[in-house]
Design a protein around this motif. Structure first.
Motif, PDB file in Angstrom:
ATOM      1  N   VAL A  12       1.228  71.861 -48.044  1.00  0.00           N
ATOM      2  CA  VAL A  12       0.836  72.205 -46.670  1.00  0.00           C
ATOM      3  C   VAL A  12      -0.230  73.287 -46.643  1.00  0.00           C
ATOM      4  N   SER A  13      -0.069  74.320 -47.454  1.00  0.00           N
ATOM      5  CA  SER A  13      -1.042  75.424 -47.430  1.00  0.00           C
ATOM      6  C   SER A  13      -2.426  74.945 -47.848  1.00  0.00           C
ATOM      7  N   VAL A  43      -3.542  71.855 -47.531  1.00  0.00           N
ATOM      8  CA  VAL A  43      -4.042  70.965 -46.466  1.00  0.00           C
ATOM      9  C   VAL A  43      -4.640  71.790 -45.338  1.00  0.00           C
ATOM     10  N   ILE A  44      -3.974  72.894 -44.960  1.00  0.00           N
ATOM     11  CA  ILE A  44      -4.486  73.767 -43.897  1.00  0.00           C
ATOM     12  C   ILE A  44      -5.811  74.392 -44.307  1.00  0.00           C
ATOM     13  N   ALA A  45      -5.894  74.787 -45.583  1.00  0.00           N
ATOM     14  CA  ALA A  45      -7.097  75.476 -46.043  1.00  0.00           C
ATOM     15  C   ALA A  45      -8.266  74.529 -46.270  1.00  0.00           C
ATOM     16  N   GLY A  98      -7.933  70.743 -46.101  1.00  0.00           N
ATOM     17  CA  GLY A  98      -7.765  69.377 -45.631  1.00  0.00           C
ATOM     18  C   GLY A  98      -7.057  68.508 -46.656  1.00  0.00           C
ATOM     19  N   GLN A  99      -6.763  67.287 -46.262  1.00  0.00           N
ATOM     20  CA  GLN A  99      -6.056  66.370 -47.148  1.00  0.00           C
ATOM     21  C   GLN A  99      -7.003  65.792 -48.196  1.00  0.00           C
ATOM     22  N   SER A 123      -4.683  68.171 -52.860  1.00  0.00           N
ATOM     23  CA  SER A 123      -3.608  68.740 -52.044  1.00  0.00           C
ATOM     24  C   SER A 123      -2.391  67.815 -51.968  1.00  0.00           C
TER      25      SER A 123
END
Length: 371
Positions: free
Chosen positions: A127-128, A130-132, A134-135, A139
């Motif tokens: 998750v971290s 992905v937030i930073a 993206g997918q 990630s």
């Protein structure tokens, strides 16, 4: 290195042996297998004089040769393998040995439970990351099964029938199409299985009706049914083999008197016969009375003798461990064990003597304490 672990996987525990077998193996190998099918069979079932080897290879799994051969042939055909049987029949141990011999990695395991999700057999996301950023593939967190696909090795799925139908259905495309799609990604969004990938699953035959396999999933597995060990000699070999491993792991020096092993085997045989003749569940012990549970009883008795006794395994301690391990329901199991002790153990102790009288007294004391 394996001495630094509570329990080393088979490929580490037998690393030197596997290296040696690989060095002399000139047989044909499917895919990228580390050993040939004949050498895998020898690794699992042990060597014989007729094999003409320069060293002895100990037997590690005790069962019919045909079960091992069928399992190996199934994996060589790249079909999924489902080992099914009662608890304590050695399904998981056979699966671990097969994976260790084929690809030297038996740790890519998914444990089937009611909480197992599709993510556990495909992928999830960091998750971290992905937030930073993206997918992306970086990630993504691949499941053990996906890791096995990418590496062309064996993935394992324990207790398949305990997982829900949605999770089971997710295996169908993996076993038939041999790839996993990642719809969240625009590019590099398919993971293809490499040659050598397969799945070894296990299922408890007593879980029938919990989450039955669909006919579509059944077609993608070859079934190998592992029966309960009923031969006393074979069962004694299994119990002795596992007990010797326990003693080495705990660095315990303690003799296992053959007479006490005979008493343990006879007690379980008697209790199984009584369970077979019972007309209701209340007259049967909740325990499956498997070989694995015999090993558990003996392990408990050995550790108790080592830490709280005089480092000698005695019949009284063995009886206490047996009662303590098998009396799971009160008062039903205690009543069954009490009946067994009065109706079977007491007459046998009068007739045969030896360690039986001490076993009789130890069981009586344990039952009285729990009642």
């Amino acid at each position: 290195m394996s001495d630094d672990m509570l329990r080393a996987p088979a490929e580490m525990k037998y690393a030197e042996e596997l290296d040696w077998l690989e060095s002399i193996d000139d047989g044909p190998k499917p895919f990228s297998w580390r050993l040939s099918p004949r050498m895998i069979r020898l690794f699992i079932l042990g060597s014989e004089r007729s094999d003409g080897l320069d060293r002895e290879i100990p037997q590690k799994w005790f069962g019919d040769r045909s079960f091992v051969e069928r399992s190996i042939v199934t994996l060589a055909s790249d079909r999924g393998l489902l080992l099914i049987g009662d608890p304590g029949t050695g399904k998981s141990w056979l699966a671990e040995l097969l994976a260790a011999a084929i690809c030297r990695n038996s740790t890519l395991v998914v444990q089937g439970t009611a909480g197992t999700t599709e993510d556990h057999i495909k992928y999830s996301w960091n998750v971290s990351m992905v937030i930073a950023k993206g997918q992306s593939r970086q990630s993504m967190i691949p499941s053990p099964i996906m890791t096995a696909m990418e590496g062309g090795v064996i993935g394992r799925f324990e207790e398949l029938t305990r997982s829900t139908s949605d999770v089971q259905d997710a295996l169908i495309s993996i076993l038939s199409e041999k790839y996993v799609s990642i719809p969240e990604l625009d590019d590099d969004n398919i993971v293809f299985a490499q040659p050598g990938f397969s799945i070894i699953a296990t299922a408890n035959s007593r879980d029938r009706g919990v989450n039955d396999l669909s006919s579509a999933l059944k077609r993608r597995f070859n079934f190998v049914r592992i029966p309960v060990v009923t031969n006393k000699k074979s069962e004694a070999e299994i119990v002795r083999f596992r007990t010797e491993e326990l003693l080495r792991r705990h660095r315990i020096e303690l003799d296992l008197p053959p007479t006490l092993l005979d008493i343990l085997l006879q007690s379980f045989a008697d209790l199984r016969s009584a369970a077979g003749a019972a007309t209701s569940d209340d007259e049967k012990l909740e325990s499956a009375l498997s070989t694995a549970e015999q090993i558990g009883v003996l392990e408990d008795a050995i550790l108790h003798s080592h830490f709280f006794g005089d480092r000698t395994l005695r019949a009284q301690t063995l009886a206490g461990s047996l009662v303590g391990s098998l009396a799971r329901r009160s008062p039903e199991d205690l009543a069954i064990l009490n009946k067994y002790w009065h109706g079977v153990v007491e007459p046998r102790s009068k007739k045969e003597g030896g360690d039986w009288p001490e076993f009789l007294e130890g069981g009586r004391e344990a039952i009285a304490t729990l009642s």
